[in-house]
Scaffold this motif. Structure first.
Motif, PDB file in Angstrom:
ATOM      1  N   ASP A  15       0.958  -1.098   0.127  1.00 30.05           N
ATOM      2  CA  ASP A  15      -0.129   0.143   0.095  1.00 30.05           C
ATOM      3  C   ASP A  15       0.825   1.319   0.080  1.00 30.05           C
ATOM      4  O   ASP A  15       0.271   2.411   0.118  1.00 30.05           O
ATOM      5  CB  ASP A  15      -0.921   0.095   1.102  1.00 30.05           C
ATOM      6  CG  ASP A  15      -2.182  -1.010   1.159  1.00 30.05           C
ATOM      7  OD1 ASP A  15      -2.265  -1.360  -0.010  1.00 30.05           O
ATOM      8  OD2 ASP A  15      -2.583  -1.155   2.161  1.00 30.05           O
ATOM      9  N   ARG A  16       2.190   1.180   0.105  1.00 28.44           N
ATOM     10  CA  ARG A  16       2.987   2.226   0.079  1.00 28.44           C
ATOM     11  C   ARG A  16       2.646   3.265  -1.208  1.00 28.44           C
ATOM     12  O   ARG A  16       2.918   2.899  -2.244  1.00 28.44           O
ATOM     13  CB  ARG A  16       4.398   1.993   0.381  1.00 28.44           C
ATOM     14  CG  ARG A  16       5.461   2.920   0.573  1.00 28.44           C
ATOM     15  CD  ARG A  16       6.844   2.453   0.677  1.00 28.44           C
ATOM     16  NE  ARG A  16       7.673   3.267   1.039  1.00 28.44           N
ATOM     17  CZ  ARG A  16       8.296   3.289   2.215  1.00 28.44           C
ATOM     18  NH1 ARG A  16       8.169   2.389   3.236  1.00 28.44           N
ATOM     19  NH2 ARG A  16       8.898   4.645   2.378  1.00 28.44           N
ATOM     20  N   GLY A  17       2.288   4.513  -0.898  1.00 30.74           N
ATOM     21  CA  GLY A  17       2.318   5.451  -1.918  1.00 30.74           C
ATOM     22  C   GLY A  17       0.989   5.552  -2.455  1.00 30.74           C
ATOM     23  O   GLY A  17       0.469   6.395  -3.444  1.00 30.74           O
ATOM     24  N   SER A  18      -0.169   4.778  -1.841  1.00 26.56           N
ATOM     25  CA  SER A  18      -1.326   4.493  -2.580  1.00 26.56           C
ATOM     26  C   SER A  18      -2.259   6.265  -2.158  1.00 26.56           C
ATOM     27  O   SER A  18      -3.064   6.545  -3.073  1.00 26.56           O
ATOM     28  CB  SER A  18      -2.080   3.591  -1.873  1.00 26.56           C
ATOM     29  OG  SER A  18      -2.352   3.445  -0.527  1.00 26.56           O
ATOM     30  N   ALA A  19      -1.861   6.708  -1.010  1.00 29.37           N
ATOM     31  CA  ALA A  19      -2.486   7.829  -0.598  1.00 29.37           C
ATOM     32  C   ALA A  19      -2.265   8.933  -1.628  1.00 29.37           C
ATOM     33  O   ALA A  19      -3.088   9.716  -1.845  1.00 29.37           O
ATOM     34  CB  ALA A  19      -2.262   8.412   0.719  1.00 29.37           C
ATOM     35  N   THR A  20      -0.980   8.725  -2.315  1.00 29.88           N
ATOM     36  CA  THR A  20      -0.697   9.840  -3.141  1.00 29.88           C
ATOM     37  C   THR A  20      -1.630   9.884  -4.353  1.00 29.88           C
ATOM     38  O   THR A  20      -2.134  10.662  -5.171  1.00 29.88           O
ATOM     39  CB  THR A  20       0.711   9.736  -3.623  1.00 29.88           C
ATOM     40  OG1 THR A  20       1.515   9.854  -2.513  1.00 29.88           O
ATOM     41  CG2 THR A  20       1.194  10.785  -4.691  1.00 29.88           C
ATOM     42  N   TRP A  22      -4.643   8.259  -4.771  1.00 30.65           N
ATOM     43  CA  TRP A  22      -6.030   8.425  -4.233  1.00 30.65           C
ATOM     44  C   TRP A  22      -5.994  10.137  -4.222  1.00 30.65           C
ATOM     45  O   TRP A  22      -7.056  10.847  -4.835  1.00 30.65           O
ATOM     46  CB  TRP A  22      -6.370   8.215  -3.020  1.00 30.65           C
ATOM     47  CG  TRP A  22      -6.581   6.595  -3.192  1.00 30.65           C
ATOM     48  CD1 TRP A  22      -6.208   5.764  -2.567  1.00 30.65           C
ATOM     49  CD2 TRP A  22      -7.638   6.340  -3.825  1.00 30.65           C
ATOM     50  NE1 TRP A  22      -6.491   4.621  -2.945  1.00 30.65           N
ATOM     51  CE2 TRP A  22      -7.815   4.820  -3.814  1.00 30.65           C
ATOM     52  CE3 TRP A  22      -9.142   6.789  -4.385  1.00 30.65           C
ATOM     53  CZ2 TRP A  22      -8.819   4.094  -4.296  1.00 30.65           C
ATOM     54  CZ3 TRP A  22     -10.069   5.893  -5.010  1.00 30.65           C
ATOM     55  CH2 TRP A  22      -9.756   4.480  -4.917  1.00 30.65           C
ATOM     56  N   ALA A  23      -5.060  10.968  -3.591  1.00 31.38           N
ATOM     57  CA  ALA A  23      -5.016  12.244  -3.766  1.00 31.38           C
ATOM     58  C   ALA A  23      -5.099  13.117  -5.242  1.00 31.38           C
ATOM     59  O   ALA A  23      -5.560  14.006  -5.363  1.00 31.38           O
ATOM     60  CB  ALA A  23      -3.915  12.818  -2.918  1.00 31.38           C
TER      61      ALA A  23
END
Length: 153
Positions: A15-20, A22-23
């Motif tokens: 999941d590393r970097g998935s927030a980026t 989604w943003a």
């Protein structure tokens, strides 16, 4: 030597970097919604400008119909030039003037690039009456308006 225990912090994660990601999707969606709202707002503004310009041009054309269609339409053309609209049709039928025009938008995404306005002006025909506003037998309701502070009676 025994295997080393790994802490949850150092465990590699998928999941590393998935927030980026989604943003980024959220930013693109917000940009698309903003562009859509600006496009719709521009279309509504152009429509209102077209209707107002058509009203003014029709009144100008009907202002002096005795001199003929050419003079009346020249007056309508001066009005549309002043409002930034393009006169597409102007006719004079007796005392009645009919005007059609377009207001172009500088950019359009989904809505049409031009708004059309139509208006006619002339005298009210004989026998025309205003729609009834109230039953004459009923008393007219009154509103009491408060007096401003400091009023002396």
């Amino acid at each position: 030597m025994p295997p080393r225990a790994t802490s949850p912090r150092t465990t590699p994660s998928r999941d590393r970097g998935s927030a980026t990601v989604w943003a980024a999707f959220a930013a693109v969606a917000l940009l698309a919604v903003t562009a859509f709202l600006l496009d719709v707002g521009g279309a509504v503004l152009a429509r209102h400008r077209a209707e107002a310009s058509a009203d003014l041009a029709a009144l100008a054309a009907a202002g002096d119909p005795v001199q003929g269609e050419e003079v009346a339409c020249a007056a309508a053309h001066r009005v549309t030039d002043g409002t930034g609209a393009e006169l597409t049709r102007c006719t004079l039928d007796g005392w009645h003037a009919l005007v059609e025009l377009q207001v172009r938008r500088p950019w359009a995404l989904l809505a049409p690039p031009a708004a059309t306005g139509r208006a006619h002006a002339g005298p009210v025909p004989d026998g025309a009456t205003d729609p009834p506003t109230a039953d004459p037998a009923e008393p007219v309701p009154t509103r009491s308006v408060p007096e401003p502070p400091g009023t002396i009676r």
